[in-house]
Design an enzyme around this catalytic site. Structure first.
Site, PDB file in Angstrom:
ATOM      1  N   ALA A 183       6.263  11.154  -0.697  1.00 51.42           N
ATOM      2  CA  ALA A 183       6.736   9.920  -0.051  1.00 51.42           C
ATOM      3  C   ALA A 183       5.574   9.224   0.653  1.00 51.42           C
ATOM      4  O   ALA A 183       5.430   7.995   0.588  1.00 51.42           O
ATOM      5  CB  ALA A 183       7.860  10.219   0.929  1.00 51.42           C
ATOM      6  N   ASP A 184       4.748   9.991   1.340  1.00 52.38           N
ATOM      7  CA  ASP A 184       3.540   9.431   1.955  1.00 52.38           C
ATOM      8  C   ASP A 184       2.616   8.830   0.902  1.00 52.38           C
ATOM      9  O   ASP A 184       2.117   7.710   1.046  1.00 52.38           O
ATOM     10  CB  ASP A 184       2.777  10.517   2.713  1.00 52.38           C
ATOM     11  CG  ASP A 184       3.287  10.731   4.130  1.00 52.38           C
ATOM     12  OD1 ASP A 184       3.856   9.791   4.714  1.00 52.38           O
ATOM     13  OD2 ASP A 184       3.106  11.834   4.650  1.00 52.38           O
ATOM     14  N   LEU A 185       2.362   9.599  -0.148  1.00 51.30           N
ATOM     15  CA  LEU A 185       1.385   9.164  -1.155  1.00 51.30           C
ATOM     16  C   LEU A 185       1.865   7.922  -1.899  1.00 51.30           C
ATOM     17  O   LEU A 185       1.092   6.979  -2.104  1.00 51.30           O
ATOM     18  CB  LEU A 185       1.116  10.309  -2.138  1.00 51.30           C
ATOM     19  CG  LEU A 185       0.498  11.567  -1.523  1.00 51.30           C
ATOM     20  CD1 LEU A 185       0.436  12.688  -2.551  1.00 51.30           C
ATOM     21  CD2 LEU A 185      -0.894  11.278  -0.987  1.00 51.30           C
TER      22      LEU A 185
END
Length: 421
Positions: A183-185
């Site tokens: 999700a961050d990436l």
């Protein structure tokens, strides 16, 4: 030349989503200045990920340095300055730098930048062309906007863990996060795209804009075909996609299979990724069961999906009759998509990965040779840059203030004296 030569980016983001975005922009040639908290009595200073180890970079003396591998993996090609935005002098300095910037990236909680006088409205008054990107867990609006956002929680809330992992009825079943912070990436990559689009708009119109990136928005978008499956049919029929292990919701056979054990008796696996009916017929021929490809239950993918509970056990027994190398060589020769399940040692030893240059060796201020994963971007005319290793905390403060603001030494000394940098 690099594609983004001349673009100045003031990066007040930390941890992963924001730094992943700005690292990609830096790879493409932008001058990314990473603004970090100075060290203090109650804080080591800098991006939190500098201390997220072990493992830590080993210095020339063979001892651990303060640079964690986590930090090194998301901050190449940047310059680092320290600035305490909690001080009036630090806030004034950021406003000066923002006046010279093309892009401003931050991932503070909603409302924090306004408290410091560094929100979009304040900086737009100084620099109307500024592209201002905010990255948060839940966005600038909505009932959850004030919540802190963490990848693990977002994977859970955004549905990813409901479709990741083995089926509940099988051993090891239950919700499972992905092994890296996707999700961050993904949010970092979507932010990269949005920033470049906004830069294009600013070039044409002279107007910047505010980009509101949320991890939860990105996670929902990442549901892709499963999200579409639910909205198109599942919602009306009361069917909610669930976990399927390594199987695919819409394609069969498309999963991991156990094959014959190796010479030491260790279990071995391959993945089979049959994407169309022609490939299925080729697989059946290689497997010595051509009649399966003409069986009306299995001839077309839609029927293989409907009859997967019949087909998969047949294939599972069939795959166990031959070893991994035998299957992979035969299937690759027949152009049937397949592959081994590599661990990370095998990934970085793979001759194709090596030939594609996916590891780059850096000379670091604390170590002579540091191997890091390279950018996957392969641009023919404007290749990515590899000139700046992940910076030490505040390594470039004097250099950047001189470059961007023509800051004289006496002013730098005063900023240091008052604790602003």
């Amino acid at each position: 030349m690099n594609a983004l030569d001349g673009i100045r980016i003031l990066d007040l983001s930390r941890v992963l989503a924001g730094p992943w975005c700005t690292q990609t922009l830096a790879d493409l040639g932008a001058d990314v200045v990473k603004v970090e908290r100075p060290a203090g009595a109650d804080h080591p200073g800098g991006d939190d990920t500098r201390g997220w180890g072990p493992p830590f970079l080993q210095g020339r003396d063979g001892q651990d340095t303060a640079e964690a591998a986590y930090y090194l993996g998301a901050n190449r090609n940047k310059r680092s300055i320290t600035c305490d935005i909690a001080t009036p002098q630090g806030q004034a300095l950021i406003r000066e730098l923002a006046a010279k910037a093309d892009v401003f990236v931050e991932n503070y909680k909603v409302g924090d930048m306004a408290r410091y006088g560094l929100d979009y409205a304040a900086l737009r008054a100084i620099n109307p062309r500024l592209v201002y990107c905010s990255i948060t867990g839940f966005g600038q609006t909505g009932p959850y906007k004030n919540r802190a956002g963490y990848d693990f929680a977002i994977q859970a809330m955004g549905g990813l863990m409901s479709v990741t992992g083995e089926r509940d009825a099988l051993p090891g079943g239950g919700p499972q996060k992905v092994g890296v912070a996707v999700a961050d990436l993904f949010t970092g990559l979507y932010a990269t795209i949005a920033i470049q689009a906004a830069l294009r708009h600013a070039e044409r119109t002279g107007e910047g804009q505010h980009i509101d990136m949320a991890l939860l928005d990105t996670q929902v978008a990442m549901l892709a075909n499963l999200g579409a499956n639910y909205l198109v049919r599942g919602r009306g029929e009361g069917k909610v996609p669930g976990r399927a292990g390594n199987a695919h919701a819409n394609i069969v056979p498309y999963q991991a299979f156990e094959v014959a054990p190796d010479a030491q008796g260790q279990a071995q696996y391959i993945i089979l990724a049959v994407g169309n009916d022609g490939q299925f017929a080729k697989f059946c021929a290689v497997a010595g069961r051509p009649e399966l490809a003409s069986d009306p239950r299995f001839a077309q993918n839609q029927n293989r999906v409907r009859n997967r509970e019949v087909l998969i056990p047949l294939l599972a027994e069939l795959l166990k009759t031959r070893g991994k190398a035998d299957w992979l060589n035969a299937l690759e020769a027949a152009k049937v998509p397949c592959g081994p399940i590599n661990n990370l040692a095998e990934v970085f030893a793979d001759p194709h990965v090596r030939s594609r240059g996916m590891v780059h060796t850096w000379s670091h201020p604390l170590a002579d040779a540091v191997d890091l994963v390279a950018s996957p971007l392969k641009l023919g005319a404007t290749p990515v840059r590899n000139d700046l290793p992940p910076p030490l905390l505040g390594q470039h403060t004097a250099e950047v203030l001189s470059d961007w603001l023509a800051c004289p030494p006496e002013r730098l000394a005063e900023l240091q004296r008052c604790g602003a940098v």
